[in-house]
Write a protein that holds these residues in place. Sequence first.
Motif, mmCIF file in Angstrom:
data_model
loop_
_atom_site.group_PDB
_atom_site.id
_atom_site.type_symbol
_atom_site.label_atom_id
_atom_site.label_comp_id
_atom_site.label_asym_id
_atom_site.label_seq_id
_atom_site.Cartn_x
_atom_site.Cartn_y
_atom_site.Cartn_z
ATOM 1 N N LEU A 159 23.350 30.654 64.760
ATOM 2 C CA LEU A 159 23.347 32.018 64.450
ATOM 3 C C LEU A 159 22.540 32.609 65.324
ATOM 4 O O LEU A 159 22.710 34.211 65.558
ATOM 5 C CB LEU A 159 23.122 32.156 62.947
ATOM 6 C CG LEU A 159 23.810 31.566 61.849
ATOM 7 C CD1 LEU A 159 23.465 31.431 60.428
ATOM 8 C CD2 LEU A 159 25.317 32.667 61.707
ATOM 9 N N ILE A 160 21.348 32.065 65.552
ATOM 10 C CA ILE A 160 20.551 32.924 66.312
ATOM 11 C C ILE A 160 20.899 33.300 67.408
ATOM 12 O O ILE A 160 20.707 34.230 68.061
ATOM 13 C CB ILE A 160 19.045 32.153 66.339
ATOM 14 C CG1 ILE A 160 18.410 32.393 65.007
ATOM 15 C CG2 ILE A 160 18.096 32.707 67.154
ATOM 16 C CD1 ILE A 160 17.382 31.400 64.677
ATOM 17 N N GLY A 183 15.633 36.074 61.814
ATOM 18 C CA GLY A 183 14.771 35.179 61.798
ATOM 19 C C GLY A 183 14.747 34.163 60.522
ATOM 20 O O GLY A 183 15.623 34.526 59.545
ATOM 21 N N MET A 184 13.997 32.978 60.637
ATOM 22 C CA MET A 184 14.060 32.040 59.447
ATOM 23 C C MET A 184 13.439 32.890 58.391
ATOM 24 O O MET A 184 12.442 33.506 58.581
ATOM 25 C CB MET A 184 13.630 30.677 59.781
ATOM 26 C CG MET A 184 14.026 29.903 60.971
ATOM 27 S SD MET A 184 16.221 29.764 60.648
ATOM 28 C CE MET A 184 16.096 28.500 59.162
ATOM 29 N N THR A 185 13.904 32.417 57.125
ATOM 30 C CA THR A 185 13.395 33.172 55.973
ATOM 31 C C THR A 185 11.928 32.693 55.777
ATOM 32 O O THR A 185 11.676 31.574 55.649
ATOM 33 C CB THR A 185 14.410 32.623 54.781
ATOM 34 O OG1 THR A 185 15.684 33.450 54.953
ATOM 35 C CG2 THR A 185 13.782 33.633 53.674
ATOM 36 N N PRO A 340 18.323 30.724 53.947
ATOM 37 C CA PRO A 340 17.280 30.391 54.912
ATOM 38 C C PRO A 340 17.136 31.102 56.192
ATOM 39 O O PRO A 340 16.176 30.958 57.009
ATOM 40 C CB PRO A 340 17.607 28.790 55.156
ATOM 41 C CG PRO A 340 18.849 28.405 54.300
ATOM 42 C CD PRO A 340 19.700 29.799 53.971
ATOM 43 N N VAL A 341 18.307 31.849 56.620
ATOM 44 C CA VAL A 341 18.132 32.616 57.659
ATOM 45 C C VAL A 341 18.466 34.218 57.319
ATOM 46 O O VAL A 341 19.509 34.364 56.587
ATOM 47 C CB VAL A 341 18.902 32.190 58.822
ATOM 48 C CG1 VAL A 341 20.447 32.019 58.386
ATOM 49 C CG2 VAL A 341 18.413 32.900 60.140
ATOM 50 N N ARG A 342 18.038 35.170 58.025
ATOM 51 C CA ARG A 342 18.378 36.643 57.663
ATOM 52 C C ARG A 342 18.021 37.440 58.834
ATOM 53 O O ARG A 342 17.364 37.275 59.692
ATOM 54 C CB ARG A 342 17.501 37.087 56.471
ATOM 55 C CG ARG A 342 15.798 36.975 56.701
ATOM 56 C CD ARG A 342 15.143 37.051 55.446
ATOM 57 N NE ARG A 342 15.857 36.267 54.575
ATOM 58 C CZ ARG A 342 16.425 36.677 53.363
ATOM 59 N NH1 ARG A 342 16.763 37.667 53.118
ATOM 60 N NH2 ARG A 342 17.088 35.587 52.592
ATOM 61 N N GLY A 357 20.875 44.612 55.900
ATOM 62 C CA GLY A 357 20.120 43.513 55.809
ATOM 63 C C GLY A 357 21.377 42.447 55.621
ATOM 64 O O GLY A 357 22.480 42.701 55.137
ATOM 65 N N ILE A 358 21.288 41.194 56.440
ATOM 66 C CA ILE A 358 22.320 40.133 56.400
ATOM 67 C C ILE A 358 21.390 39.008 56.000
ATOM 68 O O ILE A 358 20.469 38.654 56.607
ATOM 69 C CB ILE A 358 23.009 40.009 57.657
ATOM 70 C CG1 ILE A 358 23.376 41.255 58.251
ATOM 71 C CG2 ILE A 358 23.994 38.994 57.633
ATOM 72 C CD1 ILE A 358 23.855 41.523 59.625
ATOM 73 N N SER A 359 22.014 38.215 55.254
ATOM 74 C CA SER A 359 21.412 36.731 54.764
ATOM 75 C C SER A 359 22.462 35.729 54.861
ATOM 76 O O SER A 359 23.639 36.064 54.451
ATOM 77 C CB SER A 359 20.709 36.671 53.538
ATOM 78 O OG SER A 359 21.108 37.092 52.524
ATOM 79 N N TRP A 360 22.334 34.556 55.239
ATOM 80 C CA TRP A 360 23.294 33.496 55.406
ATOM 81 C C TRP A 360 22.942 32.427 54.422
ATOM 82 O O TRP A 360 21.867 31.929 54.509
ATOM 83 C CB TRP A 360 23.231 32.921 56.990
ATOM 84 C CG TRP A 360 24.047 33.813 57.761
ATOM 85 C CD1 TRP A 360 25.341 33.679 58.149
ATOM 86 C CD2 TRP A 360 23.623 34.827 58.611
ATOM 87 N NE1 TRP A 360 25.729 34.856 59.245
ATOM 88 C CE2 TRP A 360 24.556 35.503 59.334
ATOM 89 C CE3 TRP A 360 22.437 35.589 58.586
ATOM 90 C CZ2 TRP A 360 24.480 36.509 60.167
ATOM 91 C CZ3 TRP A 360 22.021 36.571 59.667
ATOM 92 C CH2 TRP A 360 23.231 37.228 60.302
#
Length: 531
Positions: A159-160, A183-185, A340-342, A357-360
């Motif tokens: 993802l990164i 980045g990681m949450t 855990p990642v956004r 904002g996006i979160s996975w």
Amino acid sequence: MESQTYDYIIVGAGSAGAVLANRLTASGKYSVLLLEAGRPSHPWSRVPIGFARLIDNPKANWLYESEPEEGSAQRTIPVPRGKLLGGSSSINGMVFVRGQAQDFDTWAQLGNRGWSYRDVLPHFRAMENYDEGEDEFRGRDGPLRVTDTSEGGPIYDALIAAAAERGIAHNSDYNGAVQEGIGMTQVTINKGRRMSTAYCYLDPARDCANLRIQTGALTEALILDGTKCLGVRYTIDGVAQEAHAGREVIVSAGAVNSPQLLELSGIGQPEILKRHGIEVHHALAGVGENLRDHYAPRMMWKVYAPGLTYNDKARGVKMVWQALRYATTGKGLLGLPASPVRAYVRSREGLDSPDIGISWIPFLVQDGYKLHNDSGMTVITHPLRSESSGSIHIGTDKPDAPPAIRFNFLSAEYDCQITLAAMEIVRGIMGASAMAGLKAEEIAPGPALQGDDELLDWVKATAETVYHPVGTCKMGNDDRAVVDENLRVHGIQNLRVADASIMPTLTSGNTNAPSIMIGEKAAAMVLESAA
Ligand SMILES: Cc1cc2nc3c(=O)[nH]c(=O)nc-3n(C[C@H](O)[C@H](O)[C@H](O)COP(=O)(O)OP(=O)(O)OC[C@H]3O[C@@H](n4cnc5c(N)ncnc54)[C@H](O)[C@@H]3O)c2cc1C
């Protein structure tokens, strides 16, 4: 009827109320009564994955629902709210996001002196204990333990890298100098345990002789004498009680219940109060108005590469391994935050800061929050500062009846445009070549849906909130403001509101951190005026 007098009465032991209880009792000079309608705790509230167990659990959750509306294709939408010590911080997703400097500068520009980013940063720093980041922005000695998520592995690396392909850089501290990037949450989890305000603020204060914590206490009304607040009426197991405040009552019942309590006490729009047979003590047009939340489609991808998502990693007997892993290291599925990642990104060039904002989430769910049989990922995205605004008002004069929640989602054209842009950006990242190894296939909304109207119809039919209602007792000095910049209710003495309801606008992210900051700042203001 029992009646006692305290210097301060705080209604609601949530993210903000628990902070106030700790700070106001610390000197030993003031007596404090903290009233909480819910129970002391719930076994699942200490385990991060307990989030999924408490989201629809009446023992720890008010389980509100919105009214059917056009923006939700006439569906009702769940509005979970914590009902236990720690409030929503005891059932939330443990994602820690302050928001952008611009959010607080906007509050100050709206006329709220003392709320610019420069003004609130010392409170953000004082509340947290975080080991990483730059000292200028981060705190190391506060009560709230904040850590980096313990997750890692191929999905996150992909993802990164995929975001980088789309021009979105890695950011190791989105709560630092700039929010932008992927980045990681950061999480309110430590060694596999949830860090709620009940744990971080109330537990250390519990033995103070000057603090009484009363759970199971539903506050039904404020006691008003003309324009002065004298105390509160509450019930325990249906038995009526009264408490008087020598100095102040502070309402921290959250964005749903704070306006409800004001209305039940005769403070609000006269037409609404009269409709429900409530005597008007003080007309205040803004009570219950200005409701805002993040309305977020859940996009989904099936992942065919085996062993990467928690649908695979926790399937069948592998769940035993997850439980063992959690018991020995605090990590894995049971120690997971909501996502855990956004990423925080701009919908177009030329903007000052991110507006999306996006979160996975590294799995798919079915039947509520159960792990899906298929392996996959869920992607949640939304405008950061939504403009659609709704209301929360009482529907009866009964204190235990749920209020009517109307979000008016997607009524602002801006929200429609940014939601569409957000989904396009998500599709771009998920389609980047760095994701090829996952063998991912979009299943919701699905590649067949492409046009704006079709996509918006899908959002209306499926989206939910990310549980961030704010703004219903907004701070300001216009005719819709409920509290002033010192959080005092306009026109009433000895009464403040301090919780997420005072936010004039949404912050650019999840709302626990700003609610705790509000509790910290409110405590400082109360102590200053007591000195
Ligand atoms: C399911 C869920 C997931 C979330 N995930 C995240 C996340 O990952 N990260 C994040 O930053 N934010 C998250 N949030 C939002 C965040 O937790 C809230 O914005 C924040 O906790 C609000 O704090 P508050 O002090 O305003 O209210 P609350 O923390 O809700 O506290 C209000 C308290 O008042 C009590 N109360 C209400 N009425 C009365 C009454 N009449 N008498 C006595 N007591 C009363 C309630 O029981 C409650 O304990 C989530 C929220 C939920 C519900």
